[in-house]
Design a protein around this motif. Structure first.
Motif, mmCIF file in Angstrom:
data_model
loop_
_atom_site.group_PDB
_atom_site.id
_atom_site.type_symbol
_atom_site.label_atom_id
_atom_site.label_comp_id
_atom_site.label_asym_id
_atom_site.label_seq_id
_atom_site.Cartn_x
_atom_site.Cartn_y
_atom_site.Cartn_z
ATOM 1 N N ALA A 174 -11.481 18.568 -89.092
ATOM 2 C CA ALA A 174 -11.216 17.328 -88.632
ATOM 3 C C ALA A 174 -9.590 17.386 -89.052
ATOM 4 N N THR A 175 -8.916 18.076 -88.420
ATOM 5 C CA THR A 175 -7.415 17.912 -88.425
ATOM 6 C C THR A 175 -6.718 18.613 -86.994
ATOM 7 N N HIS A 176 -5.469 17.872 -87.064
ATOM 8 C CA HIS A 176 -4.795 18.617 -85.992
ATOM 9 C C HIS A 176 -3.396 19.305 -86.539
ATOM 10 N N ASN A 177 -3.595 19.693 -87.786
ATOM 11 C CA ASN A 177 -2.351 20.296 -88.491
ATOM 12 C C ASN A 177 -2.748 21.729 -88.609
ATOM 13 N N SER A 178 -1.880 22.341 -88.200
ATOM 14 C CA SER A 178 -2.031 23.940 -87.787
ATOM 15 C C SER A 178 -2.051 24.623 -89.391
ATOM 16 N N GLY A 179 -1.015 24.170 -90.119
ATOM 17 C CA GLY A 179 -1.161 24.696 -91.541
ATOM 18 C C GLY A 179 -2.241 24.329 -92.353
ATOM 19 N N LYS A 180 -2.912 23.360 -92.232
ATOM 20 C CA LYS A 180 -3.984 23.006 -93.005
ATOM 21 C C LYS A 180 -5.312 23.657 -92.308
ATOM 22 N N THR A 181 -5.297 23.916 -91.141
ATOM 23 C CA THR A 181 -6.369 24.893 -90.437
ATOM 24 C C THR A 181 -6.199 26.019 -90.847
ATOM 25 N N ARG A 182 -4.863 26.732 -90.993
ATOM 26 C CA ARG A 182 -5.044 28.264 -91.412
ATOM 27 C C ARG A 182 -5.517 28.217 -92.956
ATOM 28 N N GLU A 183 -5.119 27.432 -93.745
ATOM 29 C CA GLU A 183 -5.630 27.398 -95.280
ATOM 30 C C GLU A 183 -6.905 27.014 -95.434
ATOM 31 N N LEU A 184 -7.721 26.226 -94.820
ATOM 32 C CA LEU A 184 -8.987 26.014 -94.720
ATOM 33 C C LEU A 184 -9.850 27.221 -94.385
ATOM 34 N N GLN A 185 -9.332 27.611 -93.119
ATOM 35 C CA GLN A 185 -10.198 28.746 -92.543
ATOM 36 C C GLN A 185 -10.186 29.785 -93.585
ATOM 37 N N ASP A 186 -9.013 30.184 -94.130
ATOM 38 C CA ASP A 186 -8.946 31.174 -95.249
ATOM 39 C C ASP A 186 -10.024 30.837 -96.275
ATOM 40 N N LEU A 187 -9.907 29.735 -96.676
ATOM 41 C CA LEU A 187 -10.644 29.424 -98.069
ATOM 42 C C LEU A 187 -12.220 29.594 -97.561
ATOM 43 N N PHE A 188 -12.481 29.220 -96.282
ATOM 44 C CA PHE A 188 -14.098 29.201 -95.939
ATOM 45 C C PHE A 188 -14.412 30.659 -95.341
ATOM 46 N N ALA A 189 -13.479 31.662 -95.451
ATOM 47 C CA ALA A 189 -13.531 33.069 -94.852
ATOM 48 C C ALA A 189 -14.760 33.743 -95.320
ATOM 49 N N LYS A 190 -14.958 33.546 -96.674
ATOM 50 C CA LYS A 190 -16.207 34.305 -97.273
ATOM 51 C C LYS A 190 -17.458 33.557 -97.174
ATOM 52 N N LEU A 191 -17.428 32.217 -96.600
ATOM 53 C CA LEU A 191 -18.680 31.508 -96.734
ATOM 54 C C LEU A 191 -19.352 31.658 -95.403
ATOM 55 N N PRO A 192 -20.671 31.249 -95.046
ATOM 56 C CA PRO A 192 -21.362 31.361 -93.594
ATOM 57 C C PRO A 192 -21.012 30.336 -92.938
ATOM 58 N N VAL A 193 -19.913 29.940 -92.583
ATOM 59 C CA VAL A 193 -19.467 28.765 -92.005
ATOM 60 C C VAL A 193 -18.119 29.077 -90.849
ATOM 61 N N ARG A 194 -18.037 28.700 -89.948
ATOM 62 C CA ARG A 194 -17.048 29.000 -88.865
ATOM 63 C C ARG A 194 -16.410 27.592 -88.758
ATOM 64 N N LEU A 195 -15.214 27.393 -88.839
ATOM 65 C CA LEU A 195 -14.634 26.231 -88.714
ATOM 66 C C LEU A 195 -13.940 26.160 -87.324
ATOM 67 N N ILE A 196 -13.967 24.834 -86.605
ATOM 68 C CA ILE A 196 -13.474 24.812 -85.266
ATOM 69 C C ILE A 196 -12.714 23.594 -85.445
ATOM 70 N N SER A 197 -11.309 23.668 -85.067
ATOM 71 C CA SER A 197 -10.379 22.657 -85.400
ATOM 72 C C SER A 197 -10.716 21.374 -84.344
ATOM 73 N N ALA A 198 -10.576 20.168 -84.937
ATOM 74 C CA ALA A 198 -10.491 19.025 -83.925
ATOM 75 C C ALA A 198 -9.357 19.105 -82.842
ATOM 76 N N LYS A 199 -8.227 19.852 -83.182
ATOM 77 C CA LYS A 199 -7.366 20.047 -82.109
ATOM 78 C C LYS A 199 -7.920 20.945 -81.038
ATOM 79 N N HIS A 200 -8.603 21.869 -81.326
ATOM 80 C CA HIS A 200 -9.051 23.118 -80.400
ATOM 81 C C HIS A 200 -10.206 22.084 -79.418
ATOM 82 N N LEU A 201 -11.041 20.963 -80.161
ATOM 83 C CA LEU A 201 -11.877 20.323 -79.419
ATOM 84 C C LEU A 201 -11.302 19.242 -78.617
ATOM 85 N N GLU A 202 -10.027 19.009 -78.909
ATOM 86 C CA GLU A 202 -9.282 17.894 -78.055
ATOM 87 C C GLU A 202 -10.001 16.410 -78.495
ATOM 88 N N LEU A 203 -10.265 16.563 -79.998
ATOM 89 C CA LEU A 203 -10.743 15.190 -80.381
ATOM 90 C C LEU A 203 -9.696 14.169 -80.844
#
Length: 207
Positions: free
Chosen positions: A11-40
């Motif tokens: 739940a963010t439209h911040n591209s920097g925050k998106t990159r950091e959290l996607q990297d932090l989640f990279a080793k977990l069984p979760v795929r993050l889809i940004s709210a910006k991508h979903l146009e929320l």
């Protein structure tokens, strides 16, 4: 939850925050889809704490999509300024979200308080995970440090080039993204989230 692959809304439209959290989640069984991508839409942050703002963003995304959602609310709390900018960090940056303006405002306020004023500060990051049924859990991470002026480094965002974390000779703005992800407040919050929702990390051989 370990071993299960899930799509979560970030739940963010911040591209920097998106990159950091996607990297932090990279080793977990979760795929993050940004709210910006979903146009929320971005909900108004009306909470009075980092936890409240993270929770309202995560719950709004979960209810809008029917997926598990995660949100972050973060900022720097300057001790001599009574915890400001704190949850109002973005507001100090003005309508254009210009953090150079925000940093200069903080530096000016500290100068007004005199040469002997403490420049101690706490970086706070709260991650909230919300489920479509309304449940939510928050995880808080903190990093203590000192504010420097002028800023040092161009690798960070927000107040990161102004924040010298305890135990380091470089600001967050001088650290590579990989270094910062290991030691900043968001990383601390992420460690708590990972242990609570996915279990303690597996020990490697010889550790």
């Amino acid at each position: 939850m370990a071993g299960v692959s899930n799509d979560w809304v970030l739940a963010t439209h911040n591209s920097g925050k998106t990159r950091e959290l996607q990297d932090l989640f990279a080793k977990l069984p979760v795929r993050l889809i940004s709210a910006k991508h979903l146009e929320l839409p971005e909900p108004e942050e009306t909470g009075t704490t980092f936890e409240a703002n993270a929770e309202l963003k995560a719950i709004a995304a979960a209810q809008a999509t029917g997926l598990v959602a995660i949100a972050d609310d973060s900022g720097v709390a300057v001790h001599a300024l009574g915890g400001e900018p704190g949850i109002h960090t973005a507001r100090w940056a003005g309508e254009g979200r210009d953090f150079d303006i925000a940093r200069r405002r903080v530096a000016a306020r500290l100068r007004e308080l005199g040469d002997g004023v403490s420049r101690r500060a706490t970086y706070v990051s709260v991650l909230c995970v919300a489920w479509p049924d309304g449940r939510a859990r928050t995880f808080r991470g903190e990093s203590l440090g000192t504010l420097v002026w002028p800023i040092r480094g161009e690798l960070g965002a927000g107040f990161e080039p102004m924040f010298l974390p305890d135990g380091f000779a470089v600001t967050y703005g001088e650290m590579t993204p990989e270094q910062r992800r290991r030691v900043n407040a968001r990383a601390a919050a992420m460690r708590r989230l990972e242990e609570a929702l996915f279990g303690p990390p597996a020990l490697t051989a010889g550790s």
